[in-house]
Design an enzyme around this catalytic site. Structure first.
Site, mmCIF file in Angstrom:
data_model
loop_
_atom_site.group_PDB
_atom_site.id
_atom_site.type_symbol
_atom_site.label_atom_id
_atom_site.label_comp_id
_atom_site.label_asym_id
_atom_site.label_seq_id
_atom_site.Cartn_x
_atom_site.Cartn_y
_atom_site.Cartn_z
ATOM 1 N N ARG A 59 0.842 -1.217 0.000
ATOM 2 C CA ARG A 59 0.000 0.000 0.000
ATOM 3 C C ARG A 59 0.871 1.258 0.000
ATOM 4 O O ARG A 59 0.473 2.312 -0.478
ATOM 5 C CB ARG A 59 -0.968 0.009 1.192
ATOM 6 N N TYR A 112 -16.618 14.186 -16.071
ATOM 7 C CA TYR A 112 -17.180 12.857 -15.834
ATOM 8 C C TYR A 112 -18.182 12.943 -14.669
ATOM 9 O O TYR A 112 -17.847 13.487 -13.602
ATOM 10 C CB TYR A 112 -16.036 11.886 -15.541
ATOM 11 N N ASP A 184 -7.730 16.880 -15.577
ATOM 12 C CA ASP A 184 -8.018 15.490 -15.915
ATOM 13 C C ASP A 184 -7.712 15.351 -17.405
ATOM 14 O O ASP A 184 -8.430 15.867 -18.260
ATOM 15 C CB ASP A 184 -9.494 15.183 -15.605
ATOM 16 N N LYS A 209 -8.673 3.983 -19.257
ATOM 17 C CA LYS A 209 -8.975 4.414 -20.633
ATOM 18 C C LYS A 209 -7.758 4.252 -21.554
ATOM 19 O O LYS A 209 -7.185 3.193 -21.620
ATOM 20 C CB LYS A 209 -9.482 5.855 -20.615
HETATM 21 N N1 LCS Z 1 -12.132 11.027 -15.532
HETATM 22 C C1 LCS Z 1 -12.679 10.836 -16.741
HETATM 23 C C2 LCS Z 1 -12.508 11.890 -17.790
HETATM 24 C C3 LCS Z 1 -13.408 9.695 -17.003
HETATM 25 O O1 LCS Z 1 -13.941 9.545 -18.209
HETATM 26 C C4 LCS Z 1 -13.570 8.718 -15.977
HETATM 27 C C5 LCS Z 1 -14.373 7.488 -16.193
HETATM 28 C C6 LCS Z 1 -12.985 8.957 -14.734
HETATM 29 C C7 LCS Z 1 -12.263 10.114 -14.540
HETATM 30 C C8 LCS Z 1 -13.094 7.958 -13.600
HETATM 31 O O2 LCS Z 1 -12.277 6.872 -13.876
HETATM 32 P P1 LCS Z 1 -12.536 5.384 -13.324
HETATM 33 O O3 LCS Z 1 -12.730 5.510 -11.855
HETATM 34 O O4 LCS Z 1 -13.772 4.865 -13.990
HETATM 35 O O5 LCS Z 1 -11.283 4.660 -13.685
HETATM 36 N N2 LCS Z 1 -15.176 7.564 -17.327
HETATM 37 C C9 LCS Z 1 -16.055 6.704 -17.713
HETATM 38 C C10 LCS Z 1 -16.898 6.916 -18.814
HETATM 39 O O6 LCS Z 1 -16.971 7.946 -19.475
HETATM 40 N N3 LCS Z 1 -17.603 5.836 -19.033
HETATM 41 O O7 LCS Z 1 -17.410 4.891 -18.044
HETATM 42 C C11 LCS Z 1 -16.379 5.371 -17.160
#
Ligand code: LCS
Length: 405
Positions: A59, A112, A184, A209
């Site tokens: 951790r 998001y 982001d 992503k």
């Molecule tokens: N920031 C952006 C721009 C994102 O698109 C997402 C997830 C996150 C943060 C959060 O990331 P995660 O915790 O899911 O790894 N975006 C998603 C979307 O547009 N569709 O499903 C997940």
């Protein structure tokens, strides 16, 4: 670790974060262990006291995770990075590290959905207030800044509207206000945009992503610019505990090696599809940073090296038409997430941005009829053929429901 500072980005993708390993292994071994044995009681004590460097407990730090973190820090032009269990764990770590009760945040209205929700529920509960504004409009940002603003948080291009925020100008506003700029950079990846070069203080990604790129990992990363900030963030993450694990780190590090060529293909395919959609008689409106019709097309040219793989559009016939299309695709898969090699399609208002509530969605330009696609690396003609056959179903359906096309 070798120094790749003078090499091209494509070379960095292959070599960053790679060190010398036991048995001559050319990739980082997966240290699938929760804890590390001390050589003696004194050794353990001095590791904890920070008098000696070494691994204690996964951790806190793990060599496989650290290799991936170093690679992404280098690709973003940052100092060091912190691997998190998801993009949202990264967002939470950032706000826990940078804000406290009584502070204020300015955040893009198109981000998001769960990022908006985190700020308006959990962070609010702990006394942090947020003003959501269209950060592509700099006057709105200037007006929203208060004496207690500690963070200006932007997603550019924003999810899902793809509106673009001028990073250099936002950084100037933040500097004047003594606030930190957090970007982001998930939609662009470091292959296309490096916010630190435009004055950002902290960069985050959902590793889920483009960085991993293969739809088989959930992860996040925070990149910082100096050692002091890194130590503060590391302590925060250690306490919150939202770390990534060694195996997922290994997969992300493997994905990074093809990031440059994947992003080239994502951009090439998305540009062709966006141009094709823009001309299609059933498309009411479209947003893609590579189209001259994009309202911030010129801002994009200033700060990114390619328009990315994400497109949003609205069909004539709105949500009903969009649903017919989403139910008719054969190659595109109807799923949330983005940035993988496979093409996906989804409906933000009822899926990724549902938790925000209608009012916040509309304020962010996320209309009910919006459809979002994540363009993969398949052959572009196959992708266009799939969209074409799905839009033919919309035409037929539209005749039934008498939507004016
Ligand atoms: N920031 C952006 C721009 C994102 O698109 C997402 C997830 C996150 C943060 C959060 O990331 P995660 O915790 O899911 O790894 N975006 C998603 C979307 O547009 N569709 O499903 C997940």
């Amino acid at each position: 670790m070798k120094d790749h500072k003078k090499t091209d980005f494509q070379t960095k993708c292959v070599h960053s974060g790679i060190d010398e390993y036991e048995h001559g292994s050319v990739v980082p071994p997966i240290y699938q262990t929760s804890t590390f044995k001390f050589k003696s009681a004194q050794h353990g004590a001095s590791l904890f006291a920070g008098e000696e460097k070494g691994y204690i407990y996964t951790r806190l730090l793990n060599p496989t995770i650290e290799a991936m973190e170093n690679a992404i820090a280098e690709l973003e032009g940052g100092h060091k990075a912190l691997g998190c269990g998801s993009g949202m764990a990264a967002v939470h770590t950032i706000f826990a590290a940078l804000t406290q009760s009584g502070d204020h945040v300015v955040c893009s209205s198109a981000v998001y959905g769960p990022t908006t929700t985190l700020l308006s529920t959990i962070m609010r509960k702990f006394g942090v207030e947020t003003t959501f504004v269209d950060t592509s409009n700099l006057d709105e940002v200037r007006k929203a800044v208060k004496p207690n603003t500690k963070v200006i948080y932007v997603e550019t291009p924003g999810n899902p509207t793809l509106c673009i925020t001028d990073l250099e100008e936002i950084s100037k506003i933040a500097k004047k206000a003594n606030a930190k700029v957090v970007v982001d950079n998930t939609f662009m990846s470091p292959a296309l945009q490096n916010p630190i070069a435009f004055g950002a203080d902290v960069v985050m990604h959902s590793l889920t992503k483009f960085l991993n790129g293969h739809a088989d990992v959930v992860g996040g990363i925070v990149v910082v610019k100096d050692e002091e900030t890194y130590q503060h963030f590391r302590k925060t993450l250690n306490q919150i505990g939202g770390v990534i694990d060694p195996f997922n780190s290994f997969l992300v590090h493997r994905g990074l090696k093809t990031l440059a060529i994947r992003m080239e293909r994502h951009c090439e395919n998305a540009q062709k599809i966006a141009e094709w959609l823009e001309k299609h008689p059933l498309v009411e409106s479209i947003s893609y940073p590579g189209l001259k019709s994009h309202p911030q097309y010129n801002v994009g040219l200033k700060q990114h090296r390619g328009p990315g793989g994400m497109i949003t559009f609205e069909l004539k016939g709105g949500l009903e038409a969009g649903r017919v299309m989403m139910d008719s695709v054969r190659l595109f898969q109807l799923a949330v997430s983005l940035g993988g090699v496979e093409s996906l399609i989804q409906h933000p208002a009822s899926m990724t941005h549902f938790t925000m509530g209608k009012e916040a969605r509309l304020a962010g330009g996320i209309t009910d009829g919006l459809v979002r696609i994540s363009v993969g690396i398949e052959n572009v003609n196959d992708l266009i053929a799939d969209l074409e056959q799905s839009l033919k179903k919309v035409e037929v359906k539209n005749k039934d429901v008498q939507v004016t096309v």
